[in-house]
Scaffold this active site. Structure first.
Site, PDB file in Angstrom:
ATOM      1  CD  GLU A   1      -2.615  -0.775   2.803  1.00 16.75           C
ATOM      2  OE1 GLU A   1      -2.134  -1.400   3.775  1.00 16.75           O
ATOM      3  OE2 GLU A   1      -3.596  -0.017   2.898  1.00 16.75           O
TER       4      GLU A   1
ATOM      5  CE  LYS B   1       5.614   5.765   6.616  1.00 15.23           C
ATOM      6  NZ  LYS B   1       4.524   6.097   7.530  1.00 15.23           N
TER       7      LYS B   1
ATOM      8  NE  ARG C   1      -1.513   3.476  11.406  1.00 15.57           N
ATOM      9  CZ  ARG C   1      -0.757   2.476  11.781  1.00 15.57           C
ATOM     10  NH1 ARG C   1       0.546   2.493  11.570  1.00 15.57           N
ATOM     11  NH2 ARG C   1      -1.278   1.429  12.387  1.00 15.57           N
TER      12      ARG C   1
ATOM     13  NE  ARG D   1       3.418   6.512  16.061  1.00 20.76           N
ATOM     14  CZ  ARG D   1       4.692   6.383  15.731  1.00 20.76           C
ATOM     15  NH1 ARG D   1       5.020   6.143  14.480  1.00 20.76           N
ATOM     16  NH2 ARG D   1       5.627   6.502  16.624  1.00 20.76           N
TER      17      ARG D   1
ATOM     18  CD  GLU E   1      -0.689   8.277   7.350  1.00 19.94           C
ATOM     19  OE1 GLU E   1      -0.677   7.042   7.584  1.00 19.94           O
ATOM     20  OE2 GLU E   1       0.211   9.039   7.708  1.00 19.94           O
TER      21      GLU E   1
ATOM     22  CE  LYS F   1       8.995   3.584   9.512  1.00 20.59           C
ATOM     23  NZ  LYS F   1       8.313   3.878  10.751  1.00 20.59           N
TER      24      LYS F   1
END
Lengths: 527, 337
Positions: free
Chosen positions: A224, A226, A231, A246, A271, A393
């Site tokens: 996906e 980023k 977050r 987060r 996000e 990531k």
């Protein structure tokens, strides 16, 4: 109040995270209920008093302190609340100093007209540190370098209960947290939070380098984008709608547009972005909506909030976190298709069969707001924290410039004997065409301990001027500075601000004249 | 010279405060033929003087610190013992500041002037306590002359240091303390709190500690920090001059926690600016209340303020109906460092 004041006093001067944790853990272990509960509330920004304390202080001072002496003192100390705490002319009072809980409960129960008398009595019975802590508590600005999460981490350290469990029950509780402390002290079962909009600790990823990608089996993973936002966890349970950062901070107040749109019975991971016409706006735009208690109607219109959804944690009362990612993803898509809540969309899944295909896709991605790629195992459950081997990531390689060291400042804590915070600049031409350096950024990491020693002695032997803890050095040393992106900034003389600059390499070999020019940086501005 | 017009016989010139009928300076900041010196701190006890009247302790401190530039003609005066100099009589009285520190009473034609030097009125086991001397003119210091300076009980600050040592036993507590006076007072305070482990010293503090002990001030076990094994210093208390606590010297210490014993630590910005983690408010100077009380108790009709934050103190003096004057002596540093 004495123990709480001593805690705040130490915290304010202690730079080390571990030492702050120890100070708080020791306090939670020894302070009685409900004092420690109110202390926890103060440390996690959970106490608000709707009383105009600043005006009350000003009126009280008029009757007790010579205005000339107050002005001279205020000028010297530099802070009004601290000045009051230091020079308060206490009238002798043999009553014991108030307990923290007495203060909090009395202010909450008191009529506005009673406050000045209560306050004067407390100030008379406390010492200077106690008065300072009282004023900080009542004006709601502790500023002792403790985040809510750090305070909760201290609770975990003291009690031995996992932080994730504490965060999971946290948002269902209120000061003075009697049920929480009873559980943490081992005297009661965990507080019941079923059906409440509480924060569920997030699952986080590991950074992965280009060379490590060969270890990834494409068939086991989905990819996906980023996105460059923050977050968040959005939930709507038991009639409560919440948006958590987060780290579990409740940021609902700053994003009513996003929160309003949530249907009942859901916990989502995504996000948070600002979106205009289907396009992700630069991170700067999101930043303008962060750290606000409320948001204006015009801001809602010009900077609309949006959540790009990554995951579904709860649907109704069903906890989906044990399911494989693929199954949760299918449930997320189905749920979204059914409700289609405003201000949300579902993050795209990127098809790929090989890492090289993924690389070329990424190289071709022109959309703004893409910060990197996420790789998620198809069979990963949703595990709180940063479990190994599940999510990765993959960030874009950083950008680099060569900049010249201009100023160095002493660090704090372990680094207090070193000049370890560096301000560096790029060249530009003055009106008369002379080259001059203009500061473009500041960084205090990226180098090794050994390099720090070398840098420290460079600073000491090349100082041309000093301003308190700051030294100006001869413009001789070049840093290769890595950064994620660069933005326009009205606050900086150079007109630019870098995101996440770090010292990538020290170019002892490179002449300062060959460092980059400011135009190089402005050419990289993304917004 | 009119005794009642103080400024006709006590003058300020380029070298400092001069007593004309006695022919001597008090704490001059450059070398003179005749001086009375209140105490041994370097901004009061300068090198190169000829004859110096001072206490036995102050003269010993000057000898130790100034070597060949110590006074050529030292003259000891005991507290309370009058000495005739020219047309005046000089008597030294304890100032409670550091070992040997004195206030100077000058009597001229029945008029009494007291020059306080530096003083404090709170308890200090390492020097003789301050004595109040009634006078017509009081020449006072003003280092901490703002109402925000109210130094609490120094014993509480020593206890605070010991609590931190107990709470962070893996760190070395390095405490900045001025070499003459503050270091010895802090050691004595720690001993009074029951701390009997060796206290480690930066080399620059050793000589003053030896001197105090030679005058009968017991300091307990002291060890040099320079040269001690790094591992041994873990969890210990190390005293060092303020300039050394957060600089190259302190890097030899394992995980140092920087502390500073000074009246300035009352103000947070001062402590933060110097990167102090554990500020200890311990001052060898009078705080606001001691200054204002002392001025009132001396009964002086006129008060001169030598150095420090004189604006606030002059405002206070004038608001109580006395005459006040700022002397603006040069050469005085930001004291109590």
């Amino acid at each position: 109040m004495k123990a709480f004041a001593a805690l705040l006093d130490r915290l304010a001067y202690t730079p080390s995270r571990n030492d702050k944790l120890k100070l708080m853990a020791d306090y939670f272990a020894s302070a009685p209920d409900p004092d420690r509960g109110y202390a926890l509330a103060a440390l996690t920004d959970g106490l608000f008093f709707r009383v105009p304390f600043r005006r009350i202080f000003a009126e009280m001072l008029e009757t007790r302190v010579d205005p000339v002496l107050f002005r001279l003192s205020r000028d010297y100390v530099g802070d009004t609340a601290e000045t009051i705490s230091l020079l308060w002319p206490a009238r002798k009072d043999d009553a014991p100093p108030p307990r923290l809980a007495d203060v909090v409960e009395a202010v909450q129960a008191a009529d506005k007209s009673e406050i000045p008398v209560l306050l004067a009595g407390w100030l008379d019975r406390l010492d200077a540190t106690g008065r300072w802590a009282l004023l900080k508590l009542l004006t709601g600005a502790l500023r002792v370098g403790v985040s809510a999460r750090l305070a909760k981490t201290a609770l975990a350290q003291w009690s031995g209960k996992p932080l994730a469990e504490i965060e999971e029950v946290w948002h269902g509780l209120a000061p003075p947290y009697a049920a929480l402390f009873a559980w943490l002290a081992g005297d009661a079962p965990p507080p019941d939070t079923a059906g409440k909009a509480v924060f569920r600790p997030l699952m986080l990823s590991h950074a992965i380098e280009d060379r490590e990608l060969t270890g990834i089996t494409p068939a086991d993973f989905v990819a996906e984008w980023k996105w460059d936002g923050i977050r968040v966890q959005a939930s709507h349970h038991g009639g409560e709608k919440r948006l958590f950062s987060r780290t579990g901070d409740d940021i609902s107040g700053a994003f009513p547009d996003v929160v309003e749109a949530l249907p009942e019975g859901v916990v989502l991971d995504g996000e948070l972005l600002v979106m205009r016409g289907g396009e992700v706006a630069p991170f700067n735009d999101l930043q303008q909506r962060l750290n606000r208690k409320t948001v204006s109607a015009s801001m809602l219109k010009s900077h609309p909030g949006h959540i790009r959804l990554y995951d579904l944690l709860f649907e109704g009362d069903e906890d989906l976190r044990g399911l494989p990612f693929e199954d949760r993803r299918a449930r997320l898509e189905a749920w979204h298709a059914e409700h289609i809540p405003q201000h949300t969309d579902v993050s795209d899944i990127i098809d790929f069969t090989s890492i090289s295909e993924l690389e070329s896709l990424w190289a071709g991605a022109r959309e703004t707001g893409i910060e990197g790629l996420m790789l998620k195992r198809r069979d990963s459950p949703y595990i709180a924290g940063r479990p190994k081997g599940h999510w990765y990531k993959w960030k874009r390689a950083p950008q680099m410039i060569d900049a010249v060291l201009m100023y160095a400042q002493r660090g704090s804590g372990k680094r207090s004997s070193y000049y370890s915070d560096y301000t560096f600049g790029a060249w530009r031409a003055t009106k008369t065409g002379e080259p001059e350096l203009v500061p473009v950024g500041k960084s205090y990491f990226g180098f090794t301990d050994e390099e720090l020693k070398q840098l420290d002695s460079f600073v000491r032997s090349h100082t041309v001027d000093s301003f308190g803890p700051v030294r100006q050095v001869e413009p001789k040393l070049v840093f290769e500075v890595a950064f994620d992106s660069v933005h326009r900034s009205a606050r900086h003389k150079s007109g630019v601000a870098m995101r996440f600059p770090r010292i990538h390499r020290i170019r002892w070999d490179k002449p300062a004249e060959e460092a980059d020019r400011l135009e190089t940086l402005t050419g990289l501005i993304v917004d | 010279m009119n005794p009642d017009r103080f400024d006709s016989w006590l003058k300020i010139d380029a070298k400092g405060l001069y007593c004309r009928p006695g022919g001597f300076y008090i704490d001059p900041h450059s070398a003179v033929r005749n001086a009375v010196v209140t105490h041994g701190h370097s901004d009061h006890a300068r090198p190169g003087h000829g004859a110096v009247l001072a206490t036995k302790e102050t003269l010993a401190i000057m000898r130790a610190r100034l070597g060949e530039l110590a006074p050529r003609l030292p003259q000891e005066a005991a507290y309370g013992e009058p000495v005739s100099i020219g047309d005046v009589t000089v008597t030294l009285f304890p100032a409670g500041h550091v070992l040997g520190s004195a206030q100077v009473l000058i009597e001229y034609e029945g008029v009494r002037a007291v020059v306080s030097g530096d003083y404090k009125r709170s308890a200090d086991p390492t020097c003789a306590p301050f004595e109040l001397i009634p006078c017509d003119l009081f020449v006072t210091e003003a280092t901490f002359a703002l109402p925000v300076f109210q130094h609490g009980d120094a014993r509480g600050e020593a206890a605070k240091l010991l609590r931190s040592v107990a709470q962070f036993p893996e760190r070395t507590h390095v405490v900045g303390a001025y070499g003459l006076g503050k270091s010895q007072r802090l050691i004595a305070l720690l001993r009074a709190e029951g701390y009997d482990r060796p206290i480690y010293l930066h080399g620059a503090l050793q000589a003053c500690c030896d001197l105090y002990e030679s005058f009968g001030v017991a300091l307990g076990a002291l060890e040099p920090a320079t040269g001690a094994k790094r591992e041994m210093l873990k969890g210990q208390i190390v005293l060092a001059p303020p300039s050394a606590i957060a600089d190259r010297w302190s890097r030899r210490l394992p995980d140092p926690l920087t502390s500073f014993a000074s009246g300035w630590m009352r103000v947070r910005a001062r402590a933060r600016q110097q990167g102090i983690e554990l500020p200890l408010v311990i001052s060898d100077h009078a705080d606001w209340r001691e200054l204002t009380d002392t001025i009132a108790e001396t009964g002086a009709r006129e008060v001169w303020v030598t150095h420090g934050r004189e604006d606030a103190l002059l405002h206070h003096i004038r608001s109580t109906g006395r005459r006040g004057r700022a002397l603006a002596l040069i050469g005085r540093e930001d004291e109590d460092q």
